[in-house]
Design a protein around this motif. Structure first.
Motif, mmCIF file in Angstrom:
data_model
loop_
_atom_site.group_PDB
_atom_site.id
_atom_site.type_symbol
_atom_site.label_atom_id
_atom_site.label_comp_id
_atom_site.label_asym_id
_atom_site.label_seq_id
_atom_site.Cartn_x
_atom_site.Cartn_y
_atom_site.Cartn_z
ATOM 1 N N ASP A 32 0.831 -1.201 0.000
ATOM 2 C CA ASP A 32 0.000 0.000 0.000
ATOM 3 C C ASP A 32 0.865 1.249 0.000
ATOM 4 O OD1 ASP A 32 -2.019 -1.806 0.236
ATOM 5 O OD2 ASP A 32 -2.507 -1.342 2.317
ATOM 6 N N VAL A 33 0.439 2.239 -0.801
ATOM 7 C CA VAL A 33 1.151 3.515 -0.873
ATOM 8 C C VAL A 33 0.262 4.581 -0.260
ATOM 9 C CG1 VAL A 33 2.271 5.203 -2.368
ATOM 10 C CG2 VAL A 33 2.311 2.763 -2.981
ATOM 11 N N ARG A 34 0.798 5.315 0.714
ATOM 12 C CA ARG A 34 0.055 6.390 1.378
ATOM 13 C C ARG A 34 0.787 7.710 1.152
ATOM 14 N NH1 ARG A 34 -1.217 3.411 7.194
ATOM 15 N NH2 ARG A 34 -2.546 1.746 6.342
ATOM 16 N N ASP A 35 -0.006 8.709 0.803
ATOM 17 C CA ASP A 35 0.619 9.999 0.535
ATOM 18 C C ASP A 35 0.753 10.813 1.812
ATOM 19 O OD1 ASP A 35 -1.313 12.751 0.167
ATOM 20 O OD2 ASP A 35 -2.291 10.850 0.591
ATOM 21 N N ILE A 36 1.746 11.673 1.819
ATOM 22 C CA ILE A 36 1.951 12.618 2.918
ATOM 23 C C ILE A 36 2.038 13.990 2.265
ATOM 24 C CG2 ILE A 36 3.328 13.169 4.957
ATOM 25 C CD1 ILE A 36 4.467 10.329 4.824
ATOM 26 N N GLY A 37 0.931 14.479 1.703
ATOM 27 C CA GLY A 37 0.885 15.771 1.031
ATOM 28 C C GLY A 37 1.832 15.819 -0.149
ATOM 29 N N THR A 38 1.445 15.234 -1.251
ATOM 30 C CA THR A 38 2.451 15.003 -2.292
ATOM 31 C C THR A 38 1.868 14.861 -3.690
ATOM 32 O OG1 THR A 38 4.284 13.523 -2.847
ATOM 33 C CG2 THR A 38 2.318 12.511 -2.031
ATOM 34 N N GLN A 39 2.794 14.667 -4.636
ATOM 35 C CA GLN A 39 2.478 14.228 -5.994
ATOM 36 C C GLN A 39 3.292 12.958 -6.231
ATOM 37 O OE1 GLN A 39 3.781 17.528 -8.449
ATOM 38 N NE2 GLN A 39 1.738 18.408 -8.511
ATOM 39 N N PHE A 40 2.616 11.914 -6.675
ATOM 40 C CA PHE A 40 3.359 10.669 -6.897
ATOM 41 C C PHE A 40 2.642 9.811 -7.922
ATOM 42 C CE2 PHE A 40 0.301 9.794 -3.604
ATOM 43 C CZ PHE A 40 -0.146 8.511 -3.862
ATOM 44 N N GLU A 41 3.421 8.908 -8.515
ATOM 45 C CA GLU A 41 2.897 7.931 -9.474
ATOM 46 C C GLU A 41 3.053 6.542 -8.877
ATOM 47 O OE1 GLU A 41 3.946 7.102 -14.076
ATOM 48 O OE2 GLU A 41 5.324 6.210 -12.617
ATOM 49 N N VAL A 42 2.025 5.709 -9.069
ATOM 50 C CA VAL A 42 2.085 4.299 -8.681
ATOM 51 C C VAL A 42 1.844 3.472 -9.931
ATOM 52 C CG1 VAL A 42 1.129 2.477 -7.238
ATOM 53 C CG2 VAL A 42 1.223 4.821 -6.373
ATOM 54 N N ARG A 43 2.752 2.561 -10.211
ATOM 55 C CA ARG A 43 2.610 1.689 -11.381
ATOM 56 C C ARG A 43 2.811 0.249 -10.942
ATOM 57 N NH1 ARG A 43 2.559 2.392 -16.868
ATOM 58 N NH2 ARG A 43 2.954 4.634 -16.579
ATOM 59 N N VAL A 44 1.908 -0.627 -11.398
ATOM 60 C CA VAL A 44 1.981 -2.026 -11.005
ATOM 61 C C VAL A 44 1.816 -2.904 -12.234
ATOM 62 C CG1 VAL A 44 -0.499 -2.201 -10.530
ATOM 63 C CG2 VAL A 44 1.079 -3.727 -9.358
ATOM 64 N N ASP A 45 2.559 -4.016 -12.249
ATOM 65 C CA ASP A 45 2.376 -5.032 -13.291
ATOM 66 C C ASP A 45 2.424 -6.398 -12.617
ATOM 67 O OD1 ASP A 45 5.067 -5.621 -12.844
ATOM 68 O OD2 ASP A 45 5.757 -4.413 -14.529
ATOM 69 N N GLY A 46 2.644 -7.425 -13.384
ATOM 70 C CA GLY A 46 2.608 -8.769 -12.809
ATOM 71 C C GLY A 46 3.779 -9.110 -11.916
ATOM 72 N N THR A 47 4.842 -8.304 -11.936
ATOM 73 C CA THR A 47 6.050 -8.681 -11.195
ATOM 74 C C THR A 47 6.508 -7.653 -10.171
ATOM 75 O OG1 THR A 47 7.474 -7.700 -12.909
ATOM 76 C CG2 THR A 47 6.888 -10.030 -13.154
ATOM 77 N N ALA A 48 6.055 -6.405 -10.274
ATOM 78 C CA ALA A 48 6.610 -5.384 -9.386
ATOM 79 C C ALA A 48 5.668 -4.208 -9.195
ATOM 80 C CB ALA A 48 7.948 -4.883 -9.936
ATOM 81 N N LEU A 49 5.952 -3.448 -8.154
ATOM 82 C CA LEU A 49 5.283 -2.189 -7.851
ATOM 83 C C LEU A 49 6.338 -1.092 -7.899
ATOM 84 C CD1 LEU A 49 3.163 -0.226 -6.571
ATOM 85 C CD2 LEU A 49 3.921 -1.093 -4.344
ATOM 86 N N ARG A 50 6.030 -0.002 -8.626
ATOM 87 C CA ARG A 50 6.961 1.118 -8.700
ATOM 88 C C ARG A 50 6.258 2.385 -8.242
ATOM 89 N NH1 ARG A 50 8.661 3.049 -14.453
ATOM 90 N NH2 ARG A 50 6.819 4.355 -14.138
ATOM 91 N N VAL A 51 6.910 3.123 -7.363
ATOM 92 C CA VAL A 51 6.375 4.387 -6.866
ATOM 93 C C VAL A 51 7.390 5.480 -7.152
ATOM 94 C CG1 VAL A 51 5.383 5.629 -4.921
ATOM 95 C CG2 VAL A 51 5.257 3.121 -4.990
ATOM 96 N N ARG A 52 6.955 6.542 -7.831
ATOM 97 C CA ARG A 52 7.821 7.688 -8.117
ATOM 98 C C ARG A 52 7.237 8.927 -7.448
ATOM 99 N NH1 ARG A 52 9.117 6.759 -14.599
ATOM 100 N NH2 ARG A 52 10.907 5.365 -14.267
ATOM 101 N N VAL A 53 8.060 9.582 -6.644
ATOM 102 C CA VAL A 53 7.602 10.741 -5.878
ATOM 103 C C VAL A 53 8.103 12.003 -6.563
ATOM 104 C CG1 VAL A 53 7.491 11.818 -3.611
ATOM 105 C CG2 VAL A 53 7.786 9.331 -3.788
#
Length: 314
Positions: free
Chosen positions: A167-188
């Motif tokens: 789970d990705v929780r924001d703390i007052g931000t802009q971010f991208e969440v990308r998911v596929d069959g093998t991984a989760l990527r979060v860019r802040v």
């Protein structure tokens, strides 16, 4: 036949004469007999009464059951789901349409050539990348099943993006969440996020990318204005040149992942006192050109900086 019957009657009469007069029944025996007869009669009467009551009770119960079964069931109305978002922008085909209100439980999906931008009520802008699918699971959380989303917070109320990897929780931000069959990527891109995965919490500030694959979480640097954010800018809500010029420029710089600065304080003060009055929807790039022309300004982008200066013609 008649003679035989007459002979039998004569024989019975003769026997009775031989038996003589019957002795009288003792009073106590007669009383006992009468009492037994009365008790038996009362018991039989009560038994018949109970039988009638049971019969009537069964008939009444059957009638009531028939009435209940034949009466149409009262259907309680199902309350509509809580509305949590509105579709602000749609490019290409998707499971939603522009202007639609989205409720809890709703699914939003995009095709390979479509983008969607939602205003998440009480939270901020939620953008959906091509080939993505998400579900609103409550007013403050979504489940990202595939693809990518970008969230830009406008308020202090936090949101959660849930995935099968964490789970990705924001703390007052802009971010991208990308998911596929093998991984989760979060860019802040701005502010900070917290990633909850495998029983631990990983935090990441602006400029950091987290990749979670199984038990491992890797970190890398990511520029706030790199080409990786191009789809986010393409899905940005329309910008209107309406209000304080500085506020408009701040919003444009934020969409483009740039830091806004002015050539000097006097120019900044002048921009603070300049108002724009145009409600034509524009893209961030179009709005930057239009806003600087309308306010007699010029701009240049250097690295991650948006520099505002006086118009070159003045």
């Amino acid at each position: 036949m008649e003679s035989e019957t007459k002979n039998e009657d004569q024989q019975i009469a003769a026997l009775l004469q031989l038996a003589g007069r019957r002795s009288p029944i003792a009073p106590e025996i007669a009383d006992r007999v009468r009492a037994n007869v009365r008790d038996a009669w009362q018991e039989e009467t009560q038994r018949r009464r109970r039988r009638r009551i049971a019969t009537w009770s069964a008939a009444i119960a059957a009638t009531l059951a028939l009435l209940i079964l034949s009466r149409p069931a009262r259907v309680r109305p199902i309350p509509p789901p809580a509305l949590v978002a509105d579709v602000r922008l749609l490019r290409g085909g998707a499971s939603v349409h522009a202007g639609q209100a989205i409720g809890v439980g709703s699914v939003v999906s995009t095709s390979a050539a479509s983008l969607a931008t939602l205003q998440w009520r009480g939270h901020g802008s939620l953008r959906v990348a091509p080939e993505s699918r998400l579900r609103f699971i409550d007013p403050n959380a979504i489940q990202l099943e595939r693809g990518a989303v970008y969230f830009a917070s406008d308020f202090h109320a936090p949101v959660t993006v849930r995935t099968k990897f964490g789970d990705v929780r924001d703390i007052g931000t802009q971010f991208e969440v990308r998911v596929d069959g093998t991984a989760l990527r979060v860019r802040v891109r701005e502010g900070m996020i917290a990633l909850l995965t495998n029983g631990r919490v990983e935090t990441a500030p602006a400029g950091i990318e987290l990749t979670a694959t199984g038990a491992a979480v890797k970190r890398a640097a990511i520029a706030s204005n790199s080409p990786d954010w191009n789809w986010v800018i393409a899905a940005a809500p329309p910008v209107m040149l309406d209000g304080n010029a500085r506020g408009v420029l701040v919003a444009i710089a934020r969409e483009k992942g740039l830091t806004l600065i002015f050539a000097d304080r006097a120019l900044a003060d002048r921009v603070d006192h300049t108002s724009l009055h145009d409600r034509v929807p524009l893209t961030p790039d179009e709005a930057l050109d239009a806003a600087t022309i309308a306010a007699n300004l010029s701009y240049r982008v250097t690295g991650r900086t948006l520099m505002i200066d006086r118009s070159r013609g003045r």
